[in-house]
Design an enzyme around this catalytic site. Sequence first.
Site, short mmCIF file in Angstrom:
data_model
loop_
_atom_site.label_atom_id
_atom_site.label_comp_id
_atom_site.label_asym_id
_atom_site.label_seq_id
_atom_site.Cartn_x
_atom_site.Cartn_y
_atom_site.Cartn_z
N LYS A 19 34.43 -8.18 -67.95
CA LYS A 19 35.24 -8.91 -69.23
C LYS A 19 35.51 -10.19 -69.03
O LYS A 19 36.17 -10.64 -69.86
CB LYS A 19 36.34 -7.48 -69.18
N LYS B 51 41.64 -12.78 -55.91
CA LYS B 51 42.11 -12.68 -57.47
C LYS B 51 43.99 -14.09 -56.85
O LYS B 51 44.20 -14.45 -57.91
CB LYS B 51 43.04 -11.75 -57.60
N LYS C 151 27.57 -10.49 -62.47
CA LYS C 151 28.17 -9.31 -62.89
C LYS C 151 28.12 -9.41 -64.02
O LYS C 151 29.39 -9.93 -64.53
CB LYS C 151 29.33 -8.73 -61.45
#
Length: 354
Positions: free
Chosen positions: A220, A115, A217
């Site tokens: 969102k 991240k 995957k």
Amino acid sequence: MSEFKPLVFSGVQPTGNLHLGNYLGAIRKFVALQDNNDCMYCVVDLHALTAQLVHEDMRGQIRSITAAFLAAGIDPKRHIVFNQSQVPQHAELAWIFNCVARIGWMNRMTQFKDKAGKDREQASLGLYAYPSLMAADILVYRATHVPVGEDQKQHLELTRDIAMKFNMDFMEKIRPTGLGVDITVGDEPVHAYFPMVEPLIDGPAPRVMSLKDGSKKMSKSDPSDLSRINLMDDSEAISRKIRKAKTDPDALPSEVDGLKCRPEADNLVGIFAALADKTKAEVLTEFGGQQFSVFKPALVELAVEVLAPINAEMRRLMDDPGHIDAVLRDGGERARARAEKTMTEIRDIIGFVR
Ligand code: TRP
């Protein structure tokens, strides 16, 4: 030997729309666990600040996750549904855990590395301490079981490391309080205040992949909305997305082995199996040899059957934010009572004056 009282705890971040992967991977597990366990399900709004400080619609996102919990069938009366920021004890324990965890432990966290990206100097201190707050979420209730995805395993190992170090460092202070529990860790007897949490990772939950690329995957953050089925999608949208999902030209195989090297076929069969509560093998017994022109309409029908009621209930709930807020306030109050009991004990163990 006494044991810790079993308690299930999990958290979901209020960022972005929930999709089929979140439902099959997390929320459906939460629902199944509530029959035989005391459960707490938390919308982790403090965690949502770690990557992005300002959110356009924080309140709406919190309500939407809560609505999904309720629409999927979580019972907020028998269990506790709440948002993290209503229980300041999470942040208080996280501070203590910041002083328990070692910088070397944090530096190994792969989610932080992912991240934070290249420019780690620009990542927030909160993102770095994220796993410490997550450990506090769980341990402020001395929860024992945590349903999560595979990607959270490392954070749960860290949670155990933090619990273990606290137990060891404070053992002689815990003993006279009578608040500890005798457990064995490996072969070692430990008089522990915190349990060693166990991840609940297995189960029917498949890895739900993008409808446009079977090697990624379902996410969102994917720019293409056609790549995912959102829990807020209506029947028409679900149908369109499945019809447009990427496939290959071959018929479905009769054996699971035949799905190797066919990621898109594997994904759609996996989604069908999960929605129908069947194995992939059972799905292929039914559809082996069939073309996607036959399989896709069957998948549309099944997906709509399972998801449309959840979708309708979510919409109904979202039209009544006052009700959602009341559920969170009630859950927050009950969670706060439990968390304050633990924190009072921890403040005593550490030796703060009160
Ligand atoms: N880190 C978790 C995730 O991204 C969310 C989370 C925060 C959580 N606190 C938690 C999950 C406590 C389980 C228990 O999925």
